[in-house]
Design an enzyme around this catalytic site. Structure first.
Site, short mmCIF file in Angstrom:
data_model
loop_
_atom_site.label_atom_id
_atom_site.label_comp_id
_atom_site.label_asym_id
_atom_site.label_seq_id
_atom_site.Cartn_x
_atom_site.Cartn_y
_atom_site.Cartn_z
N GLU A 256 -0.74 -9.07 5.35
CA GLU A 256 -0.85 -8.64 6.38
C GLU A 256 -2.36 -8.91 7.31
OE1 GLU A 256 -0.75 -4.49 5.79
OE2 GLU A 256 -0.75 -6.05 5.35
N HIS B 120 -3.78 -5.46 1.01
CA HIS B 120 -2.72 -5.86 3.01
C HIS B 120 -2.33 -7.29 2.61
CE1 HIS B 120 -2.18 -1.61 4.22
NE2 HIS B 120 -3.21 -1.58 3.75
N CYS C 22 0.54 -1.14 -0.14
CA CYS C 22 -0.28 -0.21 -0.01
C CYS C 22 1.26 1.05 0.21
CB CYS C 22 -0.76 0.16 1.24
SG CYS C 22 -2.23 1.19 0.77
#
Length: 235
Positions: free
Chosen positions: A198, A196, A87
């Site tokens: 994560e 994302h 991002c």
């Protein structure tokens, strides 16, 4: 060996803690690094996390791309170190010219948050090797400046050289040209993406799946891929 993966915190970083957690779940040691340092502390790979570095002033990622530690990031990337920009980190990589093109305001001029379906287009990078080409995954997306742009000739080059790493499926959430969600450099060690990974690494915290609510872990292979690449390079 235990891989050591650095996560750089910039003023305005929001997802650095999540990135460190993902690295730990992938079996590596996360190392917190600071934007004002010139020391990568001997890490084997790097993650530039999401957030709003320097308040997104000027352009998203533009000021962070000039942070002191980015000189070391560029040098490490040139030597082949795996580098992932997520991002805002992807925006930094583009602004630092480690990846081509640009990222602009979403086409609808609004911040968007959704669980996004993606297709893996390149599974030979340091960050995507544990996926299959054509595999569809779902990971969260949250951005306001995620519209990928480049000239037609540059887009043709990216397509022709296999540098599109990930593509949006079903919905293009931000108006990115050719549905591009993520890129790799030619060497395959530098990858940037707007969604994302994560946030999809542990059951109970990821996107919902047909199996159970919040059970999606499609983002974890980004990090285990890098760990495997680091270990393989050390053999």
């Amino acid at each position: 060996m235990t891989a050591r993966v650095g996560v750089i915190t910039f003023p305005g970083s929001l997802d650095d803690g999540d990135a460190r957690r993902a690295i730990r779940l992938a079996g590596a040691e996360p190392v917190a690094l600071w934007h004002g340092s010139h020391d990568l502390e001997g890490v084997d790979a790097l993650v530039l996390p999401g957030g709003f570095s320097y308040g997104d002033y000027l352009r998203a990622g533009a000021i962070a791309a000039l942070a002191p530690i980015m000189a070391e990031v560029k040098d490490a990337a040139a030597k082949g170190m795996p580098v992932l920009g997520i991002c805002n980190g992807f925006q930094m990589l583009v602004e630092a010219h480690l990846l081509p093109g640009g990222l602009i305001r979403n086409a609808h001029q609004q911040f968007i948050r959704r669980d996004q379906r993606l297709r893996v287009e390149n599974a030979s990078t340091a960050w995507t090797s544990e996926y299959e080409v054509g595999q569809e995954i779902v990971i969260p997306l949250k951005n306001a400046d995620g519209g990928y742009i480049a000239s037609e000739s540059e887009l043709d080059r990216l397509e022709g050289e296999g540098l599109v790493a990930l593509r949006y499926v079903d919905v293009n959430p931000n108006g990115s040209l050719r549905d591009i969600a993520g890129l790799t450099n030619g060497r395959g060690n530098v990858v940037g993406l707007m969604p994302h990974p994560e946030h999809a690494v542990e059951p109970g915290f990821g996107p919902s799946t047909a199996a159970a609510m919040r059970s999606g872990v499609d983002g974890l292979p980004f990090f285990t891929s890098a760990v495997a690449a680091v270990v393989a390079s050390a053999v």
